[in-house]
Design a protein around this motif. Sequence first.
Motif, mmCIF file in Angstrom:
data_model
loop_
_atom_site.group_PDB
_atom_site.id
_atom_site.type_symbol
_atom_site.label_atom_id
_atom_site.label_comp_id
_atom_site.label_asym_id
_atom_site.label_seq_id
_atom_site.Cartn_x
_atom_site.Cartn_y
_atom_site.Cartn_z
ATOM 1 N N SER A 86 2.379 6.188 -13.676
ATOM 2 C CA SER A 86 1.673 4.985 -13.232
ATOM 3 C C SER A 86 2.506 4.276 -12.185
ATOM 4 C CB SER A 86 1.414 4.032 -14.409
ATOM 5 O OG SER A 86 2.641 3.554 -14.940
ATOM 6 N N ILE A 87 1.839 3.493 -11.333
ATOM 7 C CA ILE A 87 2.543 2.589 -10.434
ATOM 8 C C ILE A 87 1.822 1.250 -10.440
ATOM 9 C CG2 ILE A 87 3.347 4.465 -8.937
ATOM 10 C CD1 ILE A 87 1.393 3.447 -6.806
ATOM 11 N N SER A 88 2.583 0.190 -10.218
ATOM 12 C CA SER A 88 2.015 -1.151 -10.084
ATOM 13 C C SER A 88 2.833 -1.897 -9.039
ATOM 14 C CB SER A 88 2.033 -1.897 -11.422
ATOM 15 O OG SER A 88 3.358 -2.027 -11.905
ATOM 16 N N THR A 89 2.243 -2.922 -8.438
ATOM 17 C CA THR A 89 2.927 -3.672 -7.385
ATOM 18 C C THR A 89 2.769 -5.167 -7.613
ATOM 19 O OG1 THR A 89 1.101 -3.998 -5.820
ATOM 20 C CG2 THR A 89 2.182 -1.833 -5.809
ATOM 21 N N ASN A 90 3.557 -5.934 -6.870
ATOM 22 C CA ASN A 90 3.428 -7.394 -6.900
ATOM 23 C C ASN A 90 2.574 -7.899 -5.744
ATOM 24 O OD1 ASN A 90 5.285 -6.782 -4.891
ATOM 25 N ND2 ASN A 90 6.503 -8.631 -5.221
ATOM 26 N N ALA A 91 1.815 -6.986 -5.093
ATOM 27 C CA ALA A 91 0.949 -7.372 -3.981
ATOM 28 C C ALA A 91 -0.171 -8.291 -4.481
ATOM 29 C CB ALA A 91 0.362 -6.125 -3.327
ATOM 30 N N PRO A 92 -0.670 -9.191 -3.609
ATOM 31 C CA PRO A 92 -0.250 -9.364 -2.220
ATOM 32 C C PRO A 92 1.039 -10.172 -2.120
ATOM 33 C CG PRO A 92 -1.970 -10.934 -2.733
ATOM 34 C CD PRO A 92 -1.805 -10.074 -3.958
ATOM 35 N N VAL A 93 1.828 -9.877 -1.085
ATOM 36 C CA VAL A 93 3.034 -10.650 -0.810
ATOM 37 C C VAL A 93 2.955 -11.180 0.614
ATOM 38 C CG1 VAL A 93 4.461 -9.321 -2.403
ATOM 39 C CG2 VAL A 93 4.339 -8.634 -0.003
ATOM 40 N N VAL A 94 3.693 -12.237 0.859
ATOM 41 C CA VAL A 94 3.763 -12.811 2.202
ATOM 42 C C VAL A 94 4.783 -12.028 3.013
ATOM 43 C CG1 VAL A 94 4.364 -14.882 3.509
ATOM 44 C CG2 VAL A 94 3.104 -15.084 1.355
ATOM 45 N N GLU A 95 4.438 -11.732 4.270
ATOM 46 C CA GLU A 95 5.377 -10.996 5.116
ATOM 47 C C GLU A 95 6.721 -11.723 5.149
ATOM 48 O OE1 GLU A 95 3.867 -10.777 9.118
ATOM 49 O OE2 GLU A 95 3.202 -12.859 9.112
ATOM 50 N N GLY A 96 7.784 -10.929 5.069
ATOM 51 C CA GLY A 96 9.121 -11.488 4.944
ATOM 52 C C GLY A 96 9.631 -11.463 3.518
ATOM 53 N N ASP A 98 9.743 -9.326 -0.361
ATOM 54 C CA ASP A 98 9.799 -7.941 -0.836
ATOM 55 C C ASP A 98 8.511 -7.569 -1.554
ATOM 56 O OD1 ASP A 98 12.317 -7.823 0.144
ATOM 57 O OD2 ASP A 98 13.338 -7.616 -1.783
ATOM 58 N N LEU A 99 7.931 -6.431 -1.162
ATOM 59 C CA LEU A 99 6.852 -5.837 -1.938
ATOM 60 C C LEU A 99 7.503 -4.857 -2.907
ATOM 61 C CD1 LEU A 99 3.361 -4.773 -0.856
ATOM 62 C CD2 LEU A 99 4.699 -3.200 -2.236
ATOM 63 N N VAL A 100 7.346 -5.122 -4.196
ATOM 64 C CA VAL A 100 8.028 -4.338 -5.226
ATOM 65 C C VAL A 100 7.020 -3.415 -5.904
ATOM 66 C CG1 VAL A 100 9.429 -4.410 -7.318
ATOM 67 C CG2 VAL A 100 9.650 -6.225 -5.604
ATOM 68 N N VAL A 101 7.362 -2.139 -5.966
ATOM 69 C CA VAL A 101 6.531 -1.140 -6.635
ATOM 70 C C VAL A 101 7.262 -0.684 -7.893
ATOM 71 C CG1 VAL A 101 5.409 1.107 -6.456
ATOM 72 C CG2 VAL A 101 5.572 -0.367 -4.440
ATOM 73 N N GLU A 102 6.620 -0.843 -9.044
ATOM 74 C CA GLU A 102 7.180 -0.320 -10.287
ATOM 75 C C GLU A 102 6.516 1.019 -10.571
ATOM 76 O OE1 GLU A 102 6.253 -1.490 -14.588
ATOM 77 O OE2 GLU A 102 8.142 -2.570 -14.215
ATOM 78 N N PRO A 136 13.537 16.945 -20.242
ATOM 79 C CA PRO A 136 12.120 17.243 -20.489
ATOM 80 C C PRO A 136 11.495 16.216 -21.429
ATOM 81 C CG PRO A 136 13.421 19.246 -20.609
ATOM 82 C CD PRO A 136 14.400 18.117 -20.497
ATOM 83 N N GLY A 137 10.344 15.682 -21.023
ATOM 84 C CA GLY A 137 9.644 14.695 -21.835
ATOM 85 C C GLY A 137 10.149 13.279 -21.676
ATOM 86 N N GLU A 138 11.254 13.096 -20.954
ATOM 87 C CA GLU A 138 11.826 11.755 -20.802
ATOM 88 C C GLU A 138 11.088 10.987 -19.704
ATOM 89 O OE1 GLU A 138 16.204 9.613 -20.152
ATOM 90 O OE2 GLU A 138 15.951 11.769 -19.794
ATOM 91 N N THR A 139 10.979 9.675 -19.905
ATOM 92 C CA THR A 139 10.284 8.790 -18.967
ATOM 93 C C THR A 139 11.215 7.666 -18.544
ATOM 94 O OG1 THR A 139 8.134 9.261 -19.977
ATOM 95 C CG2 THR A 139 8.294 7.259 -18.670
ATOM 96 N N GLU A 140 11.095 7.249 -17.296
ATOM 97 C CA GLU A 140 11.897 6.126 -16.809
ATOM 98 C C GLU A 140 11.067 5.300 -15.828
ATOM 99 O OE1 GLU A 140 16.051 5.223 -14.356
ATOM 100 O OE2 GLU A 140 15.789 7.113 -15.429
ATOM 101 N N LYS A 141 11.235 3.970 -15.914
ATOM 102 C CA LYS A 141 10.592 3.075 -14.959
ATOM 103 C C LYS A 141 11.612 2.655 -13.910
ATOM 104 C CE LYS A 141 6.987 1.054 -17.902
ATOM 105 N NZ LYS A 141 6.453 -0.200 -18.495
ATOM 106 N N ILE A 142 11.194 2.685 -12.650
ATOM 107 C CA ILE A 142 12.077 2.276 -11.563
ATOM 108 C C ILE A 142 11.338 1.299 -10.656
ATOM 109 C CG2 ILE A 142 13.391 4.429 -11.577
ATOM 110 C CD1 ILE A 142 11.822 5.223 -9.037
ATOM 111 N N ASP A 143 12.107 0.493 -9.931
ATOM 112 C CA ASP A 143 11.553 -0.398 -8.916
ATOM 113 C C ASP A 143 11.932 0.124 -7.538
ATOM 114 O OD1 ASP A 143 10.400 -2.089 -10.720
ATOM 115 O OD2 ASP A 143 11.991 -3.596 -10.657
ATOM 116 N N LEU A 144 10.944 0.229 -6.663
ATOM 117 C CA LEU A 144 11.160 0.558 -5.260
ATOM 118 C C LEU A 144 10.727 -0.641 -4.427
ATOM 119 C CD1 LEU A 144 9.696 4.180 -5.317
ATOM 120 C CD2 LEU A 144 12.114 3.569 -5.250
ATOM 121 N N ARG A 145 11.475 -0.940 -3.361
ATOM 122 C CA ARG A 145 11.230 -2.169 -2.602
ATOM 123 C C ARG A 145 10.963 -1.885 -1.132
ATOM 124 N NH1 ARG A 145 12.808 -6.968 -5.160
ATOM 125 N NH2 ARG A 145 13.591 -6.566 -7.259
#
Length: 496
Positions: A86-96, A98-102, A136-145
């Motif tokens: 799955s992915i989720s974001t904090n959009a909408p964001v104001v330019e300038g 960070d748009l963060v994708v989990e 194998p079978g392991e899951t991790e959540k990360i943030d991309l910016r």
Amino acid sequence: IDDPVVNEPTDGVLKLAADQPNGEPVPLTAATLTFEIDASATPGDSATVELVDDQSDFYDPNDHVSHVSDSGTVTVADGPTFALDSISTNAPVVEGKDLVVEAEIENIGTDPGAEWTCLWDHDGDKVDCKLIHLDPGETEKIDLRWETEIGDAGVGDITVETESQGTTETVEVLEAPDISASIETEKGTVGEQVTVPVDLTALASHDAEVGSYDVEITYDSNVLSFDHAHGKDLDAPVVNEIEPGKLALAADQPSGVEVPLTPVTLTFTVDDSAEKGDHGEIKFVPGESEFLDPMDEVSAAFDAGGVVVTLPTKDHKVGDSNGDTEISVRDSAVIQQHLVGMDPGQFDTEAADVNRDGDITVRDSVLIKQYLIGMIDNGTVEVNSLAINSSFNENSVDVVERSEALPDDVNPEDTTAVVVDFENVGGLGAIQTAELRIADTEDGLDDPLSVIALSVVDLAGEESVSVVFVVPDDDVDGDDWIGVYTEDDEATQPVS
């Protein structure tokens, strides 16, 4: 043994021959064979590699050596496959901003492995990547910016990809308004008064001025109680506490002040029932908040802040015996008065023990005088070294600090040790509270919520101490950052 001469007379058959003048004692590995798995092979396919006994001989170096042989097998493994659950974001964001994708990543393959997960922006530019290690079978959540910039406004697709698969999502980046109105985040302890600034900064290329405002602000009344507001760069506001947890503030002056500025500060008291880690959020009510220049409305983006409840610290300015925040001849004098039985008035016994030997003596008064004439420096606590997940012997370190999140019965194998060496490089003593912080990014260490453990560092002049912070493994990820902070110094490094 020497490299063999190899001949492949037909597919699936190899002839190998090697000859050297001297034999080698058994056991030994005569040769290794490297194969390439065919592109048409599928996971689970296998191939047998075996000696043709009646066509195979070994010698020592000329006499025949009898042998028996065992076959080997090459099996095509599924390998690691990193799926985007799955992915989720904090959009909408104001330019300038960070748009963060989990992104939640799962290894659905049969082998452990590592893959890069990357984020592409509207224009198809790669803006962030993280290397993920999963069993194998392991899951991790990360943030991309995606650190958006002025000019990035618009609706478009972003892409998140592992090396195995990818997905896209449509997000919106909003055009920047004239200003950003931000309520800062401060730290406070139970029962303490905390002052929180409201800051205005210009966005885009706007040259903004603000002279008036009419805003509503909410705060967490379970953690904070409001005391007062103070005008800073603008006139003091009229304040109306609509109800516990909601304030209305209005200020009006005839001329505007150029942004950036701090129009007002808000002072709260941390409730006695609050606990460490509580976040008393303070935020604007956007539809009920406006800023004017001095009559025309100035568009604004609103950022929340608040007060994070922390453990009480124990900081003393060693040498400031009379508690007036300065080290002066008067501090030496009040120590001497104390020693002869006179009442020195306000007297901080911790600060007066300048050499940190547990007693107040003439030596403490002398050290203050030496500091005042420049013979020695003020107490300064530096971080000499920081080591993560170090093995350590409790008898070899001076202090062991356990995170509040660490149960008493925790298995030591489920903990991470952070070993820190502190040194007072000054001649006066020093008492400071050292903070251990953990965050997803190095910038995240600035967040007060990242503080997970404290240690009071109490050092004589030119004295050192080793402190081990012990925290649960669950609080530390491989791509986190760890930082140690004193009043005078800091050290940070990635966990990996």
